[in-house]
Write a protein that holds these residues in place. Structure first.
Motif, PDB file in Angstrom:
ATOM      1  N   TYR A  35       0.842  -1.200   0.000  1.00 21.07           N
ATOM      2  CA  TYR A  35       0.000   0.000   0.000  1.00 21.07           C
ATOM      3  C   TYR A  35       0.879   1.253   0.000  1.00 21.07           C
ATOM      4  CZ  TYR A  35      -3.582   3.320   1.480  1.00 21.07           C
ATOM      5  OH  TYR A  35      -4.426   4.394   1.560  1.00 21.07           O
ATOM      6  N   THR A  38       2.692   1.617  -3.346  1.00 23.75           N
ATOM      7  CA  THR A  38       1.774   2.129  -4.368  1.00 23.75           C
ATOM      8  C   THR A  38       1.584   3.627  -4.221  1.00 23.75           C
ATOM      9  OG1 THR A  38       0.604   0.018  -4.347  1.00 23.75           O
ATOM     10  CG2 THR A  38      -0.502   1.845  -5.402  1.00 23.75           C
ATOM     11  N   VAL A 118      -6.076 -11.520  -1.200  1.00 21.57           N
ATOM     12  CA  VAL A 118      -6.412 -10.112  -1.422  1.00 21.57           C
ATOM     13  C   VAL A 118      -5.250  -9.380  -2.079  1.00 21.57           C
ATOM     14  CG1 VAL A 118      -6.927  -7.931  -0.261  1.00 21.57           C
ATOM     15  CG2 VAL A 118      -8.117 -10.011   0.412  1.00 21.57           C
ATOM     16  N   LEU A 119      -4.038  -9.563  -1.551  1.00 27.69           N
ATOM     17  CA  LEU A 119      -2.876  -8.870  -2.110  1.00 27.69           C
ATOM     18  C   LEU A 119      -2.575  -9.345  -3.529  1.00 27.69           C
ATOM     19  CD1 LEU A 119      -0.727  -6.764  -1.521  1.00 27.69           C
ATOM     20  CD2 LEU A 119       0.712  -8.582  -0.605  1.00 27.69           C
ATOM     21  N   VAL A 122      -4.999  -7.648  -5.889  1.00 23.81           N
ATOM     22  CA  VAL A 122      -4.683  -6.231  -6.089  1.00 23.81           C
ATOM     23  C   VAL A 122      -3.482  -6.083  -7.024  1.00 23.81           C
ATOM     24  CG1 VAL A 122      -3.808  -4.166  -4.933  1.00 23.81           C
ATOM     25  CG2 VAL A 122      -5.719  -5.416  -3.957  1.00 23.81           C
ATOM     26  N   SER A 125      -4.458  -6.981 -10.527  1.00 22.08           N
ATOM     27  CA  SER A 125      -5.279  -5.940 -11.173  1.00 22.08           C
ATOM     28  C   SER A 125      -4.415  -4.780 -11.654  1.00 22.08           C
ATOM     29  CB  SER A 125      -6.375  -5.457 -10.228  1.00 22.08           C
ATOM     30  OG  SER A 125      -5.835  -4.753  -9.142  1.00 22.08           O
ATOM     31  N   ILE A 164     -11.725  -4.791  -9.040  1.00 22.91           N
ATOM     32  CA  ILE A 164     -10.835  -4.825  -7.872  1.00 22.91           C
ATOM     33  C   ILE A 164      -9.954  -3.583  -7.844  1.00 22.91           C
ATOM     34  CG2 ILE A 164      -8.874  -6.046  -6.851  1.00 22.91           C
ATOM     35  CD1 ILE A 164     -10.257  -8.640  -7.891  1.00 22.91           C
ATOM     36  N   LEU A 165      -9.465  -3.166  -9.009  1.00 21.58           N
ATOM     37  CA  LEU A 165      -8.635  -1.970  -9.076  1.00 21.58           C
ATOM     38  C   LEU A 165      -9.426  -0.724  -8.681  1.00 21.58           C
ATOM     39  CD1 LEU A 165      -5.841  -0.841  -9.724  1.00 21.58           C
ATOM     40  CD2 LEU A 165      -6.582  -0.597 -12.094  1.00 21.58           C
ATOM     41  N   TRP A 167     -11.870  -0.646  -6.563  1.00 21.37           N
ATOM     42  CA  TRP A 167     -11.987  -0.720  -5.106  1.00 21.37           C
ATOM     43  C   TRP A 167     -10.686  -0.283  -4.433  1.00 21.37           C
ATOM     44  CZ3 TRP A 167      -8.974  -3.911  -2.042  1.00 21.37           C
ATOM     45  CH2 TRP A 167      -9.290  -3.884  -0.688  1.00 21.37           C
ATOM     46  N   TYR A 168      -9.558  -0.794  -4.935  1.00 26.68           N
ATOM     47  CA  TYR A 168      -8.254  -0.450  -4.336  1.00 26.68           C
ATOM     48  C   TYR A 168      -7.959   1.038  -4.496  1.00 26.68           C
ATOM     49  CZ  TYR A 168      -3.268  -0.638  -3.272  1.00 26.68           C
ATOM     50  OH  TYR A 168      -2.029  -0.430  -2.722  1.00 26.68           O
ATOM     51  N   ARG A 169      -8.348   1.592  -5.617  1.00 27.86           N
ATOM     52  CA  ARG A 169      -8.119   3.018  -5.869  1.00 27.86           C
ATOM     53  C   ARG A 169      -8.845   3.887  -4.842  1.00 27.86           C
ATOM     54  NH1 ARG A 169      -6.396   6.329  -9.652  1.00 27.86           N
ATOM     55  NH2 ARG A 169      -7.466   8.286  -9.958  1.00 27.86           N
ATOM     56  N   THR A 171      -9.233   3.197  -1.776  1.00 28.44           N
ATOM     57  CA  THR A 171      -8.470   3.194  -0.521  1.00 28.44           C
ATOM     58  C   THR A 171      -7.311   4.175  -0.584  1.00 28.44           C
ATOM     59  OG1 THR A 171      -6.972   1.393  -1.167  1.00 28.44           O
ATOM     60  CG2 THR A 171      -9.054   0.784  -0.098  1.00 28.44           C
TER      61      THR A 171
END
Length: 186
Positions: A35, A38, A118-119, A122, A125, A164-165, A167-169, A171
């Protein structure tokens, strides 16, 4: 199933296996480290965007042509983000040593497995999105470009990984607001 799908599955399986072997504490630290990596790489890409915009405005004022940077943000992620993540992975292994929860070993392994899933999703993606950025515009070697572009467009996993991307974005709230960098935009 395309070459991209096979590549992403291979990466995901290897990541899940390696993270599951780490235990819960290390897997959570590795996830947090990814995280942070990124976020740092996104900040570097944004600063590069700002510098490039300023230089292109300056060269346009002077009358020169600024070369178009096709996919510098994808290259920044691959060239800076992945080595940083791998280095942090090894550093956490060296620094933490053995931190297994021996009393609840099965639960520790199961939770580490879930963190690994999960990782891996991410990372897959982001890699899928980077692949799409790299093949967005035609290359000089059109035959290779057409194969890679067709693999991206007909990928079975791409629509799911884009969700998924997205969703991660969310965060990464700062990048969600600025709509940059492009390797995080599905």
């Amino acid at each position: 199933m395309t070459v991209l799908d096979v590549f992403l599955m291979l990466i995901a399986v290897v990541l899940i296996f390696l993270i599951s072997m780490q235990g819960l504490l290390r897997s959570l630290i590795v996830a947090l480290a990814f995280y942070v990596v990124t976020f740092v790489v996104g900040a570097v890409a944004l600063s590069y965007t700002s510098i490039t915009s300023a230089l292109s405005a300056l060269t346009a004022t002077i009358g020169l042509r600024w070369p178009q940077s096709l996919s510098y943000q994808a290259i920044v992620f691959l060239g800076l983000g992945m080595p940083m993540f791998i280095a942090i992975w090894f550093l956490t292994s060296l620094v933490l040593g053995d931190v297994d929860m021996t009393s609840v070993k099965v639960l520790d392994a199961l939770l580490a497995f879930l963190v690994g899933i999960v990782l891996a999703l991410v990372i897959a993606s982001i890699l899928c999105n980077v692949w799409g950025i790299l093949v967005r515009t035609p290359w000089r070697d059109t035959q290779t470009w057409q194969r890679l572009y067709a693999a991206y467009k007909s990928s079975v996993f791409r629509p799911h990984l884009q969700t998924i991307l997205a969703w991660y974005r969310r965060t990464l709230f700062f990048f969600h607001i600025t709509r940059m960098p492009e390797f995080l935009i599905p």
